[in-house]
Enzyme design. Sequence first.
Site: not given
Ligand code: GLC
Length: 597
Positions: A133, A235, A292, A365-366
């Site tokens: 990641d 990310d 993402e 995980h979000d």
């Molecule tokens: C992404 C991650 C999340 C995190 C955010 C800030 O959305 O998936 O878990 O809090 O980025 O890094």
Amino acid sequence: MNRRIKAIISIFCLTAIILTGCSNMTNNNLSEGSSDDLLWWQKTNAYEIYVNSFQDSDGDGYGDLNGIRSKLDHLKSLGVGAVWLTPVYESPMMDNGYDVADYYAINPRYGTMEDMDALIKEADEKGIHVVMDLVFNHTSDQNEWFLASKKSRDNEYSDWYIWRDPKEDGSEPNNWRSIFGGSAWTWCEERQQYYLHTFASAQPDLNWENPDVRQALCDIANFWIEKGAGGFRMDAIPYIKKPADFSDGPVDDSEGRADIHKMTANTDGILDFLSEFKTKVTEGKDVFTVGEANGVSPDQLKYWVGSEGVFDMIFEFSHVNLDFKESETWCKTGSWLLTDLKKALTDSQKATASNGWYPIYFENHDKPRSIDHFFPGNTDPVLAGKALGTVLLTLRGTPFIYQGEELGFTNVAWDSIDDYDDLNSHSQYEIALSEGFSEEEALDCVHRLSRDNARTPMQWDISDQAGFTTGTPWLPVHDDYINENAETESKDPSSVLSWYRKLTSFRSEKAVLINGAYKELLPESEEIYAFERKNENDRIVILVNFTGEDVSYDPEKAGIDKAAGEKILHSSYEDIKDSAPASIGNLRPYEAVLIGR
Ligand code: GLC
């Protein structure tokens, strides 16, 4: 695949590219064809591990790398060829690793670099590539780059983050609201300036306009490729490019702030940064990238993935954010229809039909657990888990299973906001109160949407703490672990896990499920999600009943040709004791069937 073999393949491909002028390994043109045209990451299943919660090997209550090493066979049993680890780097853990202090070091909570090397090697031996990641929009405020940057306005790192002077009245440079709530600016006494943070104030945004920053990030990614990483999840990527104009945005809350996402996401010029990254890091190498990319709509996908795109895949959010149509805050979410979900999925399937590739997912995980997210509260979790699992494992693309999804995990509902660990759940709770919701209503929203729903420890067996740890888990184990755990479900042919194993194995045998074209069937139905996968030789129709009622459909309208010998190959009821055989034209509550020859 070990590094040497990868290097040989890279040299081979480089030669092939020079000789034939064909495109690079990672972003070829991926139209429907034979499975042999596809790359390893298009033919496999991916699995996301939330490292804190997967398996603890040393009794400290946190998952770790050696814990993961001990569970690789679980992944193997699901046909997993790529495992995405949430960040394992050195971090103060304000946001569970999404605040990186040192990208070249392993967080001692998770183990050592030797453990990481051993994990990469052992996973490799089982045909599993480790996916790292890359948190590159921001770092931790404890990262040495930031510690240097905040010291003065004229040192080597001064320009590595986004610093601005206050407005004349001393207030923040503009009214942007961070994604976790509150101002997106934090005052730094030492430097007498504000710095920008899209997320928490402990996560300062990097300044991608600075070529030294971009080079440092490429170096990190190349370091991990050298270590043997098989891919990267990028990310929060839409936020790396900021607009030239830093003026106030349209106020949309009671505190006079404007949503930073609307002000900065996918700013023009972002693709230039990312294509530089592709050239310097991934091009010609046997690794894949998945970004993402919240806010990239299906019609923009072509710029992001495919032969000309910057990534191999992107996680876009249209199907998991259906409830956020009116507002981004948790208590102002709205309702959606099955046709909305089907449209979102169909749009993405169409957008990647002949160029690019789609990462199929319902959980990460979000997000809350998908059974609660997509079905009403009283739904049988086993049937619902199998229904969604069927869609996950039969759409066109690479399925990304999130830990626990294969076991049918559901949300938690803890008594008080103080029981929640996730920082965003706390901010959203406060936002709900400021929006005028009562404490009870605000907690209800946290129950529905908290990221902790997806972060409770894995449930391996019926022993104490579900076999996750011998110590006290950092987050409580879900009450349901006696029924929902890998060991019990392995022995039960009607469990969610057994269904996942059956379908992942079926998918690996049926080329049409990998390379076949997607076509939606029964598009108007608010009860059934139906689609076909078809290639030159084969065809499978998938029908999933999203309701708790018996429903019927017209087989002809669903494109089913009984005369040609099409029959039910699998039903999610088939191993349920005393269940009658499935029949074409009818679906039982939440039933999923696969029809073909
Ligand atoms: C992404 C991650 C999340 C995190 C955010 C800030 O959305 O998936 O878990 O809090 O980025 O890094």
